[in-house]
Write a protein that holds these residues in place. Structure first.
Motif, PDB file in Angstrom:
ATOM      1  N   MET A 126     -20.657  19.272  31.447  1.00  0.00           N
ATOM      2  CA  MET A 126     -20.050  20.100  30.687  1.00  0.00           C
ATOM      3  C   MET A 126     -21.286  21.077  30.238  1.00  0.00           C
ATOM      4  N   ALA A 127     -21.362  22.589  29.895  1.00  0.00           N
ATOM      5  CA  ALA A 127     -21.741  23.042  28.979  1.00  0.00           C
ATOM      6  C   ALA A 127     -22.725  22.459  27.714  1.00  0.00           C
ATOM      7  N   ARG A 128     -23.822  23.357  27.181  1.00  0.00           N
ATOM      8  CA  ARG A 128     -24.854  23.092  26.611  1.00  0.00           C
ATOM      9  C   ARG A 128     -24.420  23.990  25.341  1.00  0.00           C
ATOM     10  N   VAL A 129     -23.965  23.991  23.878  1.00  0.00           N
ATOM     11  CA  VAL A 129     -23.774  24.210  23.019  1.00  0.00           C
ATOM     12  C   VAL A 129     -24.646  25.443  21.724  1.00  0.00           C
ATOM     13  N   ARG A 130     -25.539  26.249  21.589  1.00  0.00           N
ATOM     14  CA  ARG A 130     -26.251  26.270  20.845  1.00  0.00           C
ATOM     15  C   ARG A 130     -25.734  26.808  19.897  1.00  0.00           C
ATOM     16  N   ILE A 131     -25.858  26.466  18.360  1.00  0.00           N
ATOM     17  CA  ILE A 131     -25.117  27.160  17.489  1.00  0.00           C
ATOM     18  C   ILE A 131     -26.683  27.909  16.364  1.00  0.00           C
ATOM     19  N   GLU A 132     -26.789  28.736  15.760  1.00  0.00           N
ATOM     20  CA  GLU A 132     -27.284  29.023  15.118  1.00  0.00           C
ATOM     21  C   GLU A 132     -26.441  29.799  14.104  1.00  0.00           C
ATOM     22  N   PHE A 133     -26.712  29.449  12.353  1.00  0.00           N
ATOM     23  CA  PHE A 133     -26.007  29.001  11.219  1.00  0.00           C
ATOM     24  C   PHE A 133     -26.919  29.736   9.917  1.00  0.00           C
ATOM     25  N   THR A 134     -25.572  30.734   9.265  1.00  0.00           N
ATOM     26  CA  THR A 134     -26.704  31.155   8.602  1.00  0.00           C
ATOM     27  C   THR A 134     -25.192  30.904   7.059  1.00  0.00           C
ATOM     28  N   ILE A 135     -26.247  30.322   5.649  1.00  0.00           N
ATOM     29  CA  ILE A 135     -24.740  30.133   5.001  1.00  0.00           C
ATOM     30  C   ILE A 135     -25.014  31.099   3.641  1.00  0.00           C
ATOM     31  N   ALA A 144     -23.182  21.214   2.489  1.00  0.00           N
ATOM     32  CA  ALA A 144     -21.878  21.139   3.185  1.00  0.00           C
ATOM     33  C   ALA A 144     -21.788  21.429   4.471  1.00  0.00           C
ATOM     34  N   GLY A 145     -22.371  22.652   4.311  1.00  0.00           N
ATOM     35  CA  GLY A 145     -22.078  23.468   6.340  1.00  0.00           C
ATOM     36  C   GLY A 145     -23.164  22.620   6.906  1.00  0.00           C
ATOM     37  N   VAL A 146     -24.088  22.248   6.377  1.00  0.00           N
ATOM     38  CA  VAL A 146     -25.485  20.879   6.551  1.00  0.00           C
ATOM     39  C   VAL A 146     -24.721  19.590   7.010  1.00  0.00           C
ATOM     40  N   ALA A 147     -24.567  18.948   6.513  1.00  0.00           N
ATOM     41  CA  ALA A 147     -23.769  18.076   6.868  1.00  0.00           C
ATOM     42  C   ALA A 147     -22.659  17.961   7.829  1.00  0.00           C
ATOM     43  N   ALA A 148     -22.090  18.678   7.605  1.00  0.00           N
ATOM     44  CA  ALA A 148     -20.257  18.576   8.525  1.00  0.00           C
ATOM     45  C   ALA A 148     -20.742  19.503   9.750  1.00  0.00           C
ATOM     46  N   GLU A 174     -23.633  18.471  11.193  1.00  0.00           N
ATOM     47  CA  GLU A 174     -24.448  16.508  11.590  1.00  0.00           C
ATOM     48  C   GLU A 174     -23.011  15.412  11.300  1.00  0.00           C
ATOM     49  N   GLY A 175     -22.377  15.895  11.118  1.00  0.00           N
ATOM     50  CA  GLY A 175     -21.116  14.800  11.053  1.00  0.00           C
ATOM     51  C   GLY A 175     -20.678  14.842  12.286  1.00  0.00           C
ATOM     52  N   ALA A 176     -20.332  15.884  13.105  1.00  0.00           N
ATOM     53  CA  ALA A 176     -19.722  16.285  14.771  1.00  0.00           C
ATOM     54  C   ALA A 176     -20.628  15.566  15.457  1.00  0.00           C
ATOM     55  N   GLY A 177     -21.401  15.349  15.346  1.00  0.00           N
ATOM     56  CA  GLY A 177     -22.827  14.419  15.971  1.00  0.00           C
ATOM     57  C   GLY A 177     -24.337  15.149  16.640  1.00  0.00           C
ATOM     58  N   LEU A 178     -24.084  16.502  15.933  1.00  0.00           N
ATOM     59  CA  LEU A 178     -25.490  16.478  16.535  1.00  0.00           C
ATOM     60  C   LEU A 178     -26.948  16.949  15.520  1.00  0.00           C
ATOM     61  N   THR A 179     -27.498  16.987  15.831  1.00  0.00           N
ATOM     62  CA  THR A 179     -28.716  17.764  15.437  1.00  0.00           C
ATOM     63  C   THR A 179     -29.092  18.309  15.011  1.00  0.00           C
ATOM     64  N   VAL A 180     -29.196  18.873  13.019  1.00  0.00           N
ATOM     65  CA  VAL A 180     -29.248  20.365  12.564  1.00  0.00           C
ATOM     66  C   VAL A 180     -31.229  20.816  12.491  1.00  0.00           C
ATOM     67  N   ASP A 181     -31.248  21.778  12.736  1.00  0.00           N
ATOM     68  CA  ASP A 181     -32.919  22.327  12.797  1.00  0.00           C
ATOM     69  C   ASP A 181     -32.785  22.892  11.543  1.00  0.00           C
ATOM     70  N   PHE A 182     -33.174  22.216  10.836  1.00  0.00           N
ATOM     71  CA  PHE A 182     -32.781  22.949   9.457  1.00  0.00           C
ATOM     72  C   PHE A 182     -34.201  24.263   8.719  1.00  0.00           C
ATOM     73  N   GLY A 183     -33.353  25.492   9.358  1.00  0.00           N
ATOM     74  CA  GLY A 183     -34.644  26.685   8.627  1.00  0.00           C
ATOM     75  C   GLY A 183     -34.993  27.411   8.020  1.00  0.00           C
ATOM     76  N   PHE A 217     -34.465  30.268   6.964  1.00  0.00           N
ATOM     77  CA  PHE A 217     -33.602  31.685   7.000  1.00  0.00           C
ATOM     78  C   PHE A 217     -31.866  31.466   8.274  1.00  0.00           C
ATOM     79  N   SER A 218     -32.507  30.096   8.889  1.00  0.00           N
ATOM     80  CA  SER A 218     -30.998  30.234   9.697  1.00  0.00           C
ATOM     81  C   SER A 218     -31.273  28.514   9.695  1.00  0.00           C
ATOM     82  N   SER A 219     -30.256  28.148  10.512  1.00  0.00           N
ATOM     83  CA  SER A 219     -30.633  26.587  10.673  1.00  0.00           C
ATOM     84  C   SER A 219     -29.595  26.501  12.003  1.00  0.00           C
ATOM     85  N   VAL A 220     -29.966  25.651  13.329  1.00  0.00           N
ATOM     86  CA  VAL A 220     -29.781  25.409  14.728  1.00  0.00           C
ATOM     87  C   VAL A 220     -29.250  24.142  14.654  1.00  0.00           C
TER      88      VAL A 220
END
Length: 80
Positions: free
Chosen positions: A1-10, A24-28, A30-39, A41-44
């Motif tokens: 299965m492919a890996r997916v990188r998500i970068e988001f700004t709220i 709330a967005g970061v917790a969501a 993380e709740g889906a099982g991903l680790t968030v690198d909180f920055g 300007f954006s998080s990954v």
């Protein structure tokens, strides 16, 4: 299965205080099982495609419900 990188700004952006909409967005994601690198300007987050797609839906739902006015999102699909 492919890996997916998500970068988001709220938004709205609040210097020094991410606000409940951002948390709330970061917790969501993380709740889906991903680790968030909180920055400043954006998080990954990086994960398996199924987890990442679930995380995106949860991110949008929860951030908007908590008062976000804009969610910017970049998604990159890579190799397994």
């Amino acid at each position: 299965m492919a890996r997916v990188r998500i970068e988001f700004t709220i938004e709205p952006f609040r210097e020094g205080d991410p606000g409940p909409h951002v948390l709330a967005g970061v917790a969501a994601v993380e709740g889906a099982g991903l680790t968030v690198d909180f920055g400043p300007f954006s998080s990954v987050a990086l994960g398996a495609e199924d987890e990442a797609l679930d995380a995106i839906g949860a991110l949008l739902r929860d951030a908007l419900a908590a008062g976000a006015t804009r969610v910017s999102l970049q998604v990159e699909r890579g190799e397994p």
